[in-house]
Enzyme design. Structure first.
Site, PDB file in Angstrom:
ATOM      1  N   HIS A  33      29.927  51.655  27.037  1.00 27.09           N
ATOM      2  CA  HIS A  33      28.289  51.384  27.518  1.00 27.09           C
ATOM      3  C   HIS A  33      28.541  51.668  28.892  1.00 27.09           C
ATOM      4  CE1 HIS A  33      25.366  49.637  24.275  1.00 27.09           C
ATOM      5  NE2 HIS A  33      26.385  48.328  24.251  1.00 27.09           N
TER       6      HIS A  33
ATOM      7  N   CYS B 214      24.790  45.188  18.148  1.00 22.74           N
ATOM      8  CA  CYS B 214      24.141  45.542  19.370  1.00 22.74           C
ATOM      9  C   CYS B 214      23.375  45.390  19.765  1.00 22.74           C
ATOM     10  CB  CYS B 214      24.746  46.914  19.610  1.00 22.74           C
ATOM     11  SG  CYS B 214      24.568  47.675  21.275  1.00 22.74           S
ATOM     12  N   LEU B 215      23.122  44.133  20.369  1.00 26.82           N
ATOM     13  CA  LEU B 215      21.781  43.635  20.703  1.00 26.82           C
ATOM     14  C   LEU B 215      20.605  45.387  21.567  1.00 26.82           C
ATOM     15  CD1 LEU B 215      21.796  41.144  23.258  1.00 26.82           C
ATOM     16  CD2 LEU B 215      21.423  40.893  21.030  1.00 26.82           C
TER      17      LEU B 215
ATOM     18  N   HIS C   8      33.265  47.498  23.369  1.00 23.22           N
ATOM     19  CA  HIS C   8      32.644  48.126  23.063  1.00 23.22           C
ATOM     20  C   HIS C   8      31.456  48.013  24.576  1.00 23.22           C
ATOM     21  CE1 HIS C   8      28.900  47.772  20.351  1.00 23.22           C
ATOM     22  NE2 HIS C   8      27.944  46.900  21.456  1.00 23.22           N
ATOM     23  N   GLU C   9      31.641  46.875  25.080  1.00 26.46           N
ATOM     24  CA  GLU C   9      31.251  46.951  26.607  1.00 26.46           C
ATOM     25  C   GLU C   9      32.072  48.244  27.178  1.00 26.46           C
ATOM     26  OE1 GLU C   9      28.369  45.340  26.082  1.00 26.46           O
ATOM     27  OE2 GLU C   9      29.145  44.267  23.965  1.00 26.46           O
TER      28      GLU C   9
ATOM     29  N   GLN D  57      22.653  47.686  29.751  1.00 24.59           N
ATOM     30  CA  GLN D  57      21.076  47.115  29.201  1.00 24.59           C
ATOM     31  C   GLN D  57      20.337  46.849  29.559  1.00 24.59           C
ATOM     32  OE1 GLN D  57      25.406  45.159  26.916  1.00 24.59           O
ATOM     33  NE2 GLN D  57      23.554  46.235  25.072  1.00 24.59           N
TER      34      GLN D  57
ATOM     35  N   GLY E 130      28.517  39.851  24.805  1.00 23.52           N
ATOM     36  CA  GLY E 130      29.027  40.329  25.865  1.00 23.52           C
ATOM     37  C   GLY E 130      27.692  41.351  25.837  1.00 23.52           C
TER      38      GLY E 130
END
Lengths: 181, 166
Positions: B143, B97-98, B139-140, B52, B47
Site C-alpha cells: 500500500h 482488503c478494506l 500487503h500493507e 488508506q 492491518g
C-alpha cells in the site's frame, strides 16, 4: 486416432444439467478431455472437449444430445475437431496475466482485447467481475494471454501504458509463472 | 483519538507511492494512533496503511493477533518506513482488503520475512515474521508503494467476489 469434438451448451440454470449431459456422454462411451462450466447470473454455460469411442459418429451423439437439450432448455452446438486442431500444441509463447480494473464503463474488454488481437496475442482465458465501488461500480478484468515473442511483449506494454490513461483504469501485466511451493 | 474513513478504490491516493517519513516528525504519533483506532473499528481487519486513511505518510499498523488464524506474531506493530530485507518461502493465499470491500484474491506472498523499520518512538527495528503476520506486512507495505493486491494476481481464476450473507 480418437475423434475429438467440441460441445457447447447454455441455458437457464437449474440443478441437474451437468448430470444429465454427462450421463449421456458416459452412456455413449465418451471421455471428457477438458471442460469449463460456469454460471453467469441465471444462465449456466458448458464448454466441453470430448473424445468419442471408436464406432460412434457425431450423428449418433447429436440425437441423444438433442433430446437432453429439449428436456433441459439448452441451446447447444457440437462440432468435430480436425486432426490438426486436435493435436495442435500451439506455437511457443510467453504466457502472461493481464489485470485491468477501474470504474465500470463500456468498452474496457473491447479495447484491451483489440490491442491484444492487433499484436497477434492470443487470449486463453478471460473473467470479469462487477462489484460495488466507492462511488460507482468497479469493473475488474483478468485475462490470460499467450504472447508470441519479446517484440510483441514490448509493443503490448507500450500500448497498455497508453490505454491506462485513455480508459482511466489500472493495468498490470505479470508473467504467469507456475507456483513452486 | 480518531477513527477515520477508509478510502476505497478508485481513490487516487491508493495508487500513490508514499514519500519517506521522518521518524522524528511530530505528527507521526497522531497518524499511528489514527491507524490503530481505525483498525480497531473494523472487525477482522489485521492491518492498515497510512494512505488508506488519507495520511500521506510511509507508515502502517499490523496486528494479526486480532485474527483466529494469527499464528506466531508480535501483536500490535506500528512501523515507520518499513522495508523488506529478506523474503522466502513463497506461498499462495487468499486475501481481502478494506479498500476493495467486495473482492478477494489469491496472492503469492513470502511466509518468512525480515523487515527493517522505525517504531513510533523513532527506534530502529529489525523484525523476523512468519506466516499470516508476514503476509499482512507485505500487503500493507505494498500500500505504501501504491501497489494493490489486484496488481499481484497471476491467474484469471485468482479473483473472487466476496459472498455476503446480508
Amino acid at each position: 486416432m480418437k475423434t475429438l469434438a467440441a460441445l457447447s451448451a447454455v441455458g437457464k440454470d437449474q440443478p441437474g444439467i451437468v448430470a444429465a449431459l454427462s450421463k449421456v456422454l458416459f452412456e455413449k462411451g465418451c471421455n471428457l478431455e477438458d471442460s469449463s462450466m460456469t454460471r453467469l447470473k441465471g444462465d449456466f454455460a458448458v464448454l466441453l472437449l470430448i473424445s468419442l469411442p471408436p464406432g460412434l459418429g457425431l450423428e449418433g451423439l447429436q440425437k441423444e444430445l438433442q433430446t437432453i437439450a429439449g428436456q433441459w432448455g439448452l441451446t447447444f452446438s457440437i462440432r468435430a475437431l480436425s486432426p490438426e486442431e486436435a493435436s495442435s500444441a500451439g506455437p511457443a509463447s510467453l504466457p502472461h496475466t493481464l489485470v485491468v480494473y477501474g470504474v465500470d464503463h463500456p468498452g474496457i474488454v473491447y479495447r484491451v482485447a483489440q490491442e491484444a488481437a492487433d499484436l497477434k496475442i492470443n487470449i486463453t482465458d478471460l473473467r470479469t467481475h462487477v462489484t460495488q465501488g466507492s462511488q460507482a461500480p468497479l469493473y475488474s478484468l483478468v485475462v490470460e494471454i499467450e504472447i508470441p515473442g519479446e517484440a510483441a511483449l514490448q509493443a503490448l506494454q507500450k500500448r497498455l501504458e497508453r490505454l491506462r490513461g485513455e480508459l482511466k483504469v489500472e493495468i498490470t501485466l505479470n508473467p504467469a509463472e507456475a507456483d513452486e511451493l | 483519538m480518531s477513527v477515520l474513513p477508509v478510502l476505497s478504490y478508485p481513490h487516487p491516493l491508493l495508487k500513490e507511492k508514499m514519500p519517506e517519513t521522518d521518524p522524528a516528525d511530530p505528527r507521526l504519533s497522531a497518524v499511528l494512533e489514527d491507524l490503530r483506532d481505525t483498525m480497531a473499528r473494523h472487525p477482522g481487519c489485521v492491518g492498515l496503511a497510512a494512505p488508506q486513511v488519507s495520511h500521506r505518510f510511509r507508515c502502517l499498523v499490523v496486528d494479526v493477533s486480532r485474527s483466529p488464524r494469527a499464528g506466531e506474531n508480535h501483536g500490535l506493530l506500528a512501523l515507520v518506513n518499513p522495508r523488506i530485507l529478506e523474503a522466502s518461502q513463497w506461498k499462495v493465499g487468499r486475501e481481502g482488503c478494506l479498500s476493495f470491500p467486495d473482492l478477494l484474491a489469491n496472492v503469492k506472498r513470502a511466509q518468512k520475512l525480515r523487515v527493517g523499520a522505525w517504531d513510533a518512538t523513532g527506534r530502529p527495528l529489525d523484525l523476523a515474521c512468519t506466516g499470516f503476520e508476514a503476509v499482512a506486512l507485505q500487503h500493507e507495505i505494498d500500500h505504501l508503494d501504491g501497489v494493490l493486491f489486484l496488481d499481484r494476481i497471476r491467474s484469471s481464476k485468482d479473483l473472487f467476489e466476496r459472498k455476503r450473507s446480508s
